[in-house]
Design a protein around this motif. Structure first.
Motif, PDB file in Angstrom:
ATOM      1  N   ALA A 234      66.748 -28.437 -33.780  1.00  0.00           N
ATOM      2  CA  ALA A 234      66.516 -27.257 -32.951  1.00  0.00           C
ATOM      3  C   ALA A 234      67.295 -27.367 -31.653  1.00  0.00           C
ATOM      4  CB  ALA A 234      65.028 -27.103 -32.656  1.00  0.00           C
ATOM      5  N   LEU A 235      67.685 -26.209 -31.142  1.00  0.00           N
ATOM      6  CA  LEU A 235      68.310 -26.119 -29.835  1.00  0.00           C
ATOM      7  C   LEU A 235      67.369 -25.331 -28.952  1.00  0.00           C
ATOM      8  CD1 LEU A 235      72.031 -25.279 -30.765  1.00  0.00           C
ATOM      9  CD2 LEU A 235      71.046 -27.506 -30.172  1.00  0.00           C
ATOM     10  N   VAL A 236      66.952 -25.950 -27.847  1.00  0.00           N
ATOM     11  CA  VAL A 236      65.996 -25.325 -26.943  1.00  0.00           C
ATOM     12  C   VAL A 236      66.689 -24.994 -25.630  1.00  0.00           C
ATOM     13  CG1 VAL A 236      63.785 -25.588 -25.756  1.00  0.00           C
ATOM     14  CG2 VAL A 236      64.121 -26.615 -28.009  1.00  0.00           C
ATOM     15  N   ALA A 237      66.611 -23.735 -25.228  1.00  0.00           N
ATOM     16  CA  ALA A 237      67.273 -23.281 -24.015  1.00  0.00           C
ATOM     17  C   ALA A 237      66.525 -23.746 -22.776  1.00  0.00           C
ATOM     18  CB  ALA A 237      67.380 -21.757 -24.026  1.00  0.00           C
ATOM     19  N   GLU A 238      67.125 -23.503 -21.626  1.00  0.00           N
ATOM     20  CA  GLU A 238      66.539 -23.942 -20.358  1.00  0.00           C
ATOM     21  C   GLU A 238      65.170 -23.316 -20.121  1.00  0.00           C
ATOM     22  OE1 GLU A 238      67.805 -24.234 -15.617  1.00  0.00           O
ATOM     23  OE2 GLU A 238      69.170 -23.382 -17.097  1.00  0.00           O
ATOM     24  N   ASP A 239      64.951 -22.098 -20.625  1.00  0.00           N
ATOM     25  CA  ASP A 239      63.664 -21.428 -20.431  1.00  0.00           C
ATOM     26  C   ASP A 239      62.616 -21.847 -21.465  1.00  0.00           C
ATOM     27  OD1 ASP A 239      64.631 -20.253 -22.702  1.00  0.00           O
ATOM     28  OD2 ASP A 239      64.637 -18.205 -21.929  1.00  0.00           O
ATOM     29  N   GLY A 240      62.970 -22.803 -22.327  1.00  0.00           N
ATOM     30  CA  GLY A 240      62.022 -23.310 -23.312  1.00  0.00           C
ATOM     31  C   GLY A 240      62.031 -22.574 -24.633  1.00  0.00           C
ATOM     32  N   GLN A 241      62.833 -21.512 -24.754  1.00  0.00           N
ATOM     33  CA  GLN A 241      62.880 -20.747 -25.992  1.00  0.00           C
ATOM     34  C   GLN A 241      63.814 -21.408 -27.009  1.00  0.00           C
ATOM     35  OE1 GLN A 241      60.941 -17.923 -26.682  1.00  0.00           O
ATOM     36  NE2 GLN A 241      59.953 -18.715 -24.834  1.00  0.00           N
ATOM     37  N   ILE A 242      63.469 -21.230 -28.279  1.00  0.00           N
ATOM     38  CA  ILE A 242      64.288 -21.776 -29.362  1.00  0.00           C
ATOM     39  C   ILE A 242      65.496 -20.871 -29.588  1.00  0.00           C
ATOM     40  CG2 ILE A 242      64.360 -22.343 -31.815  1.00  0.00           C
ATOM     41  CD1 ILE A 242      61.401 -23.018 -31.652  1.00  0.00           C
ATOM     42  N   ARG A 243      66.670 -21.429 -29.402  1.00  0.00           N
ATOM     43  CA  ARG A 243      67.899 -20.668 -29.633  1.00  0.00           C
ATOM     44  C   ARG A 243      68.385 -20.797 -31.065  1.00  0.00           C
ATOM     45  NH1 ARG A 243      72.261 -22.236 -25.307  1.00  0.00           N
ATOM     46  NH2 ARG A 243      73.477 -21.154 -26.910  1.00  0.00           N
ATOM     47  N   PHE A 244      68.061 -21.942 -31.664  1.00  0.00           N
ATOM     48  CA  PHE A 244      68.479 -22.163 -33.051  1.00  0.00           C
ATOM     49  C   PHE A 244      67.583 -23.210 -33.683  1.00  0.00           C
ATOM     50  CE2 PHE A 244      70.636 -25.142 -35.908  1.00  0.00           C
ATOM     51  CZ  PHE A 244      70.955 -24.286 -36.962  1.00  0.00           C
TER      52      PHE A 244
END
Length: 199
Positions: free
Chosen positions: A12-22
């Motif tokens: 998984a790739l987690v963005a700075e805001d904590g949301q899953i990007r992939f």
């Protein structure tokens, strides 16, 4: 992304805001959600409350020390409500153009955690049995010995009450000899014929 499609572990790739990007298919399958649901939930809300502070600390740690690659275990609530133990390895790829996220390589560690818990419980029981043996051997007073046995047994079994039944070879029955934690004296009249159960 092509390389992750058939990977057995979750990625998984987690963005700075904590949301899953992939997240790759193995990851979605592991947690029981569909990729289309990603925008609808906050991963932080699905992490066990006891584990969230640790994950938050790891994220801050990675921001400060991007060259570190920590691994830890935490609980994540699956779509069906069950808690899944996850072992994840975190890598800071925020400086990588086109990625710019925290990468998490993770696997299901539930069976491992359950096996470890069983081993701990077995060790605890064996330790308690040794303690009970030492307690009984340390006194010649049967009443005192049974009281110590009952006290430790209730702690070990995590119950509020326990009783000791001794064999009467003449009547071929198990009869009450000592008890702890019972609200009435009914248990004292217990007689269990050998070969029968009592509930």
């Amino acid at each position: 992304r092509v390389l992750t499609e058939h990977a057995p572990d979750g990625i998984a790739l987690v963005a700075e805001d904590g949301q899953i990007r992939f997240m790759n298919p193995a990851g979605w399958n592991m947690i029981g959600y569909e990729p289309e649901e990603a925008p609808k939930f906050d991963p932080a809300e699905l992490i066990h409350p006891d584990d969230l502070p640790v994950l938050t600390s790891v994220y801050s740690y990675l921001v400060e020390k991007p060259d570190r690659i920590p691994t830890l275990q935490f609980r994540f609530r699956k779509r069906n409500g069950e808690w899944l133990w996850i072992e994840g390895t975190f890598t800071n790829l925020r400086s990588v153009k086109g990625v710019e996220a925290i990468a998490i390589n993770f696997r299901d560690a539930t069976e491992t955690r359950q096996a470890e818990q069983k081993i701990r419980e077995q060790i605890e029981r064996l330790t308690a049995l040794r303690e009970l043996d030492q307690m009984i051997a340390s006194t010649l007073d049967l009443r005192v010995g049974m009281e110590m046995l009952l006290s430790r047994a209730t702690q070990l079994l995590r119950v509020d009450a326990a009783a000791i039944l001794l064999l009467d070879p003449v009547a071929n029955t198990l009869q009450y000899r000592a008890g702890m934690g019972f609200r009435t004296g009914t248990i004292q009249e217990t007689r269990v014929p050998m070969g029968e159960s009592f509930a």
